[in-house]
Motif scaffolding. Sequence first.
Motif, PDB file in Angstrom:
ATOM      1  N   PRO A   1      -9.588 -48.392 -44.685  1.00  0.00           N
ATOM      2  CA  PRO A   1     -10.600 -47.347 -44.925  1.00  0.00           C
ATOM      3  C   PRO A   1     -10.070 -45.966 -44.557  1.00  0.00           C
ATOM      4  O   PRO A   1      -9.248 -45.831 -43.659  1.00  0.00           O
ATOM      5  N   ARG A   2     -10.551 -44.967 -45.249  1.00  0.00           N
ATOM      6  CA  ARG A   2     -10.150 -43.590 -44.997  1.00  0.00           C
ATOM      7  C   ARG A   2     -11.230 -42.897 -44.178  1.00  0.00           C
ATOM      8  O   ARG A   2     -12.366 -43.351 -44.128  1.00  0.00           O
ATOM      9  N   THR A   3     -10.893 -41.793 -43.555  1.00  0.00           N
ATOM     10  CA  THR A   3     -11.829 -41.033 -42.744  1.00  0.00           C
ATOM     11  C   THR A   3     -11.660 -39.556 -43.055  1.00  0.00           C
ATOM     12  O   THR A   3     -10.850 -39.193 -43.911  1.00  0.00           O
ATOM     13  N   ARG A   4     -12.421 -38.716 -42.377  1.00  0.00           N
ATOM     14  CA  ARG A   4     -12.305 -37.269 -42.542  1.00  0.00           C
ATOM     15  C   ARG A   4     -12.274 -36.628 -41.163  1.00  0.00           C
ATOM     16  O   ARG A   4     -12.753 -37.193 -40.191  1.00  0.00           O
ATOM     17  N   TYR A   5     -11.711 -35.428 -41.104  1.00  0.00           N
ATOM     18  CA  TYR A   5     -11.800 -34.642 -39.881  1.00  0.00           C
ATOM     19  C   TYR A   5     -13.202 -34.061 -39.814  1.00  0.00           C
ATOM     20  O   TYR A   5     -13.803 -33.725 -40.840  1.00  0.00           O
ATOM     21  N   THR A   6     -13.722 -33.926 -38.603  1.00  0.00           N
ATOM     22  CA  THR A   6     -15.062 -33.377 -38.420  1.00  0.00           C
ATOM     23  C   THR A   6     -15.173 -31.984 -39.016  1.00  0.00           C
ATOM     24  O   THR A   6     -16.157 -31.640 -39.666  1.00  0.00           O
TER      25      THR A   6
ATOM     26  N   GLU B   1      -6.304 -28.978 -34.492  1.00  0.00           N
ATOM     27  CA  GLU B   1      -5.913 -29.559 -33.198  1.00  0.00           C
ATOM     28  C   GLU B   1      -4.933 -30.723 -33.408  1.00  0.00           C
ATOM     29  O   GLU B   1      -3.905 -30.806 -32.748  1.00  0.00           O
ATOM     30  N   TYR B   2      -5.237 -31.638 -34.351  1.00  0.00           N
ATOM     31  CA  TYR B   2      -4.344 -32.753 -34.639  1.00  0.00           C
ATOM     32  C   TYR B   2      -3.001 -32.250 -35.162  1.00  0.00           C
ATOM     33  O   TYR B   2      -1.945 -32.726 -34.755  1.00  0.00           O
ATOM     34  N   ALA B   3      -3.039 -31.290 -36.072  1.00  0.00           N
ATOM     35  CA  ALA B   3      -1.800 -30.719 -36.611  1.00  0.00           C
ATOM     36  C   ALA B   3      -0.971 -30.092 -35.497  1.00  0.00           C
ATOM     37  O   ALA B   3       0.258 -30.262 -35.449  1.00  0.00           O
ATOM     38  N   GLY B   4      -1.616 -29.397 -34.586  1.00  0.00           N
ATOM     39  CA  GLY B   4      -0.914 -28.764 -33.470  1.00  0.00           C
ATOM     40  C   GLY B   4      -0.257 -29.772 -32.548  1.00  0.00           C
ATOM     41  O   GLY B   4       0.876 -29.574 -32.091  1.00  0.00           O
ATOM     42  N   ARG B   5      -0.963 -30.860 -32.256  1.00  0.00           N
ATOM     43  CA  ARG B   5      -0.395 -31.898 -31.384  1.00  0.00           C
ATOM     44  C   ARG B   5       0.839 -32.530 -32.015  1.00  0.00           C
ATOM     45  O   ARG B   5       1.849 -32.779 -31.346  1.00  0.00           O
ATOM     46  N   ILE B   6       0.768 -32.792 -33.312  1.00  0.00           N
ATOM     47  CA  ILE B   6       1.915 -33.398 -34.003  1.00  0.00           C
ATOM     48  C   ILE B   6       3.063 -32.401 -34.099  1.00  0.00           C
ATOM     49  O   ILE B   6       4.226 -32.742 -33.838  1.00  0.00           O
ATOM     50  N   ALA B   7       2.763 -31.157 -34.434  1.00  0.00           N
ATOM     51  CA  ALA B   7       3.799 -30.119 -34.544  1.00  0.00           C
ATOM     52  C   ALA B   7       4.521 -29.936 -33.224  1.00  0.00           C
ATOM     53  O   ALA B   7       5.749 -29.786 -33.177  1.00  0.00           O
TER      54      ALA B   7
END
Length: 142
Positions: A115-120, A127-133
Amino acid sequence: MSGCVFCGIVAGEVPAFTVADEPDGVAFLDTRPVFKGHVLVVPRVHLVTLTDLPAEALAGYFGLVQRLALAVETGLGAGGTFVAMNNKVSQSVPHLHAHVVPRAKGDGLRGFFWPRTRYTDDPEAREYAGRIAAAVTGHRVG
């Protein structure tokens, strides 16, 4: 590695329907295919995950995966391929392997298998992009 079924296939000790045997890896039919012609591509040496693959082996291994994607398409008359790799979670055999699955329009496979989801909202995505970067700049693999 002793007890690894994929190492046994590479060594010729475990039977498999081999489609390629090259210095950079071995490709063989999956015994429980998503669709007939589903191929697994493994490096010759025992490695568990993609992050274990040395940087100098990337071009050779992924070159083989790329050639297998084309071979599955042309050899089976497939409309395309789905190429995927699990690392740790859902990795049924703890030996690095890429799945090359033949595809056809209307074959019933829809997107990803889960199943797929969405960011709030955009701030959560940032925030997720920053943590991964931050992890990308802080860690190198291979």
